[in-house]
Design an enzyme around this catalytic site. Sequence first.
Site, PDB file in Angstrom:
ATOM      1  N   ASP A  27      35.752  46.308  38.760  1.00 23.39           N
ATOM      2  CA  ASP A  27      35.915  47.989  38.113  1.00 23.39           C
ATOM      3  C   ASP A  27      34.759  47.630  37.391  1.00 23.39           C
ATOM      4  O   ASP A  27      33.968  48.167  36.553  1.00 23.39           O
ATOM      5  CB  ASP A  27      37.197  47.779  37.388  1.00 23.39           C
ATOM      6  CG  ASP A  27      37.698  46.650  37.001  1.00 23.39           C
ATOM      7  OD1 ASP A  27      37.398  45.439  37.555  1.00 23.39           O
ATOM      8  OD2 ASP A  27      38.602  46.039  36.213  1.00 23.39           O
ATOM      9  N   PHE A  85      56.582  39.343  41.553  1.00 20.75           N
ATOM     10  CA  PHE A  85      56.895  38.280  41.460  1.00 20.75           C
ATOM     11  C   PHE A  85      56.372  36.839  40.882  1.00 20.75           C
ATOM     12  O   PHE A  85      56.436  36.033  40.670  1.00 20.75           O
ATOM     13  CB  PHE A  85      55.635  37.764  42.600  1.00 20.75           C
ATOM     14  CG  PHE A  85      55.932  38.234  43.755  1.00 20.75           C
ATOM     15  CD1 PHE A  85      56.796  37.848  44.969  1.00 20.75           C
ATOM     16  CD2 PHE A  85      55.097  39.570  44.474  1.00 20.75           C
ATOM     17  CE1 PHE A  85      57.186  38.459  45.978  1.00 20.75           C
ATOM     18  CE2 PHE A  85      55.546  40.205  45.816  1.00 20.75           C
ATOM     19  CZ  PHE A  85      56.332  39.533  46.345  1.00 20.75           C
ATOM     20  N   ASP A 135      39.149  42.732  40.353  1.00 19.83           N
ATOM     21  CA  ASP A 135      38.426  42.798  39.159  1.00 19.83           C
ATOM     22  C   ASP A 135      37.297  42.337  38.479  1.00 19.83           C
ATOM     23  O   ASP A 135      37.565  40.371  38.479  1.00 19.83           O
ATOM     24  CB  ASP A 135      39.561  42.917  38.135  1.00 19.83           C
ATOM     25  CG  ASP A 135      39.524  43.244  36.747  1.00 19.83           C
ATOM     26  OD1 ASP A 135      39.451  42.909  35.851  1.00 19.83           O
ATOM     27  OD2 ASP A 135      40.879  44.016  36.421  1.00 19.83           O
ATOM     28  N   SER A 141      38.710  47.836  31.846  1.00 18.56           N
ATOM     29  CA  SER A 141      40.162  47.874  33.555  1.00 18.56           C
ATOM     30  C   SER A 141      40.715  49.542  33.090  1.00 18.56           C
ATOM     31  O   SER A 141      40.364  49.783  33.854  1.00 18.56           O
ATOM     32  CB  SER A 141      40.264  46.927  33.724  1.00 18.56           C
ATOM     33  OG  SER A 141      39.088  45.734  34.326  1.00 18.56           O
ATOM     34  N   HIS A 181      32.958  41.263  29.390  1.00 17.49           N
ATOM     35  CA  HIS A 181      32.907  41.943  30.445  1.00 17.49           C
ATOM     36  C   HIS A 181      31.550  42.043  30.023  1.00 17.49           C
ATOM     37  O   HIS A 181      31.059  42.240  28.735  1.00 17.49           O
ATOM     38  CB  HIS A 181      33.105  43.346  30.245  1.00 17.49           C
ATOM     39  CG  HIS A 181      34.614  43.042  31.070  1.00 17.49           C
ATOM     40  ND1 HIS A 181      35.850  44.042  30.775  1.00 17.49           N
ATOM     41  CD2 HIS A 181      35.859  42.240  31.012  1.00 17.49           C
ATOM     42  CE1 HIS A 181      37.475  44.244  31.033  1.00 17.49           C
ATOM     43  NE2 HIS A 181      37.168  43.223  30.831  1.00 17.49           N
ATOM     44  N   GLU A 186      44.383  45.441  44.519  1.00 13.95           N
ATOM     45  CA  GLU A 186      43.600  44.116  42.862  1.00 13.95           C
ATOM     46  C   GLU A 186      43.798  43.123  43.005  1.00 13.95           C
ATOM     47  O   GLU A 186      44.812  42.692  43.302  1.00 13.95           O
ATOM     48  CB  GLU A 186      43.737  44.699  41.831  1.00 13.95           C
ATOM     49  CG  GLU A 186      43.363  44.911  40.524  1.00 13.95           C
ATOM     50  CD  GLU A 186      43.680  44.057  39.225  1.00 13.95           C
ATOM     51  OE1 GLU A 186      43.437  44.484  37.969  1.00 13.95           O
ATOM     52  OE2 GLU A 186      44.884  44.728  38.863  1.00 13.95           O
ATOM     53  N   THR A 236      44.124  48.367  35.915  1.00 14.29           N
ATOM     54  CA  THR A 236      43.629  48.743  37.057  1.00 14.29           C
ATOM     55  C   THR A 236      44.578  49.196  37.745  1.00 14.29           C
ATOM     56  O   THR A 236      44.297  50.697  38.352  1.00 14.29           O
ATOM     57  CB  THR A 236      43.224  47.813  37.327  1.00 14.29           C
ATOM     58  OG1 THR A 236      41.453  46.682  36.918  1.00 14.29           O
ATOM     59  CG2 THR A 236      42.366  48.042  39.045  1.00 14.29           C
ATOM     60  N   HIS A 271      37.085  35.178  32.019  1.00 10.69           N
ATOM     61  CA  HIS A 271      37.701  35.425  30.971  1.00 10.69           C
ATOM     62  C   HIS A 271      37.957  34.177  30.192  1.00 10.69           C
ATOM     63  O   HIS A 271      37.706  33.262  28.333  1.00 10.69           O
ATOM     64  CB  HIS A 271      38.774  35.994  30.260  1.00 10.69           C
ATOM     65  CG  HIS A 271      38.286  37.722  30.377  1.00 10.69           C
ATOM     66  ND1 HIS A 271      37.586  38.200  29.319  1.00 10.69           N
ATOM     67  CD2 HIS A 271      38.930  38.980  30.680  1.00 10.69           C
ATOM     68  CE1 HIS A 271      37.599  39.629  29.839  1.00 10.69           C
ATOM     69  NE2 HIS A 271      38.256  39.846  30.681  1.00 10.69           N
TER      70      HIS A 271
END
Length: 595
Positions: free
Chosen positions: A453, A363, A125, A175, A549, A407, A238, A416
């Site tokens: 992506d 997790f 990603d 995404s 992005h 992913e 995603t 970001h």
Amino acid sequence: MKKLSFLSLAVLAALAGCSDDDAPKTLSLDSAIPVGDSQCINGGVLTQVGADDNGNGQLEQGEVDGSKTVCNDVKTSLDASELASLTSNPWFTDAQQKVGQAQERSEALATTTGKAKNVILFVGDGMGVSTVTAARILAGQLEDKAGEEHQLSFEAMPYSGFSKTYNVDAQTPDSAGTMTAMASGVKTDAGVIGVAEAVERGSCASVYGNELVTALELAEIAGKSTGIISTARITHATPAATYAKSADRNWEDVSDMPAAAVAEGCQDIAMQLVNFEENLEKRFAVDVDGIEVVMGGGRRHFLPKDPAFNSADALSSTEGDRTDGIDLTAKWQQAYPSGTYVMDQAGFDKIDPANTERVFGLFNESHMQYEQDRANDVAGEPSLAEMTTKAIDVLDNNNEGFFLTVEAGRIDHAHHAGNAYNALYDTVAFADAVQAAIDNTNSEETLIIVTADHSHVFTIAGYPKRGNPILGKVVGVGSDKPTLAADNMPYTTLGYTNGNGFKDLGAETDADASYSGEIVTGRVDLSGIDTASPGFHQEALVPMSSETHAGEDVGVYAQGPGAHLVTGTNEQSYIFHVMNYAADLVSKAEAKLAK
């Protein structure tokens, strides 16, 4: 080449009818004609003849009586000594070897559809071309190389091309739209999941009739085992695009949805994941056995908003977000009593793949940790490579094969946050997961595609010398001191066009910690700052609350049956069609539906 010749005076005298006493000496001068001459393209010899009138023993221009040009024969080949500078050069020999390997692959190419028993789609990603390049250099430098000559695991794959990432309604994509294109073969709008472009974002009613069919769903109908792995929340855009249909990517649980959408019957994304088998059977009137492997973060979207349901490693006082009171982890366990639900490293390690029917691993409360921050997790988390290996070992129990999506979601998040350190280390971890898949599958029956992506506004700039630390300041060729910009301050090789800007958080390995600080505008003197530290966040040109992005194409890499179709520059939706061709998913699913 020059050669001075004295002719026999006796002969000259006889020819000229003169005595030896009064005849001047006749001289000849040979001069080499260089290669590339207009008269002699391959070089030659110019012979000039004349009498030595002044008796100085040298043929001067005024004494030249005649000349003759003899050109060398045109060469049709070079001998070994002339080629030595090429053939002994490692750059030349390495490339020559690769040409041979490519020729062998071409000759052995199987072009028949349906040859792939298994398909694995890896998505980094936010892993744009500059991210791949910088991560390659970092990985090489971690192995004590200069770095630039290194290759990440997927870069060694025999076939590659590019994807155009724009959404139907957006030049620079998100995404949700990009992964929907890869998963279903249809480009769509930004912010929507698993539905065609006719949908209206945020409108539940507009979903009906616009639902797309994904490669994972086709594989499920065809009788293959299926799996989804992400280091982000498993309900994030995603991974969600492989199994959900949603008018808004943010509808991760019921508390994120408007009341009208709930009343109209739309399910939140977490609910759709747990209800996947039921929903697919209702939609196509077919018997399926559900997704066998789900591993990632996002536990909060599966638990009620009640501290009584908190997990052992909950970070919030109330971990769950669901306002409908439903514990989806319990609902999943009820639906699959022989399945294994895990939430930490210890539980993960206990999974016996040979005897495990299915796995549901959540997790973390939200996203899983960055790779370099993973050791700080309260209950422990498996790496992306570990999850990939375990998933393959569970999925390959099915003789019909499997479809798996993996992913690396946190590459995007680090970018970001303006933190190249974590973005690159997570990309290296992603490459390790790809290598794990290569090592644990048969390339003759498994198609592996690796792509992104979308990209980020992440740059590699300046003129640093070869081997300069990729996370460091620019140091020019022949220098050992940082190069100074026009403002007399050093600058880093890596940077961002926009974003939160400079931060110096030292040893902090959580990139998201930067959001608690102020947005920094303008240049900062980096002279005394360790720019390779985990907590360093690069400067940004345009100040924004979060880096954005980017819109350029991203790389696609492939190996295995059908990989030869990955070439050139294509719409992102093309990736689905490569997977479908390789595994013949549509035909096999239709055959099952016809029974």
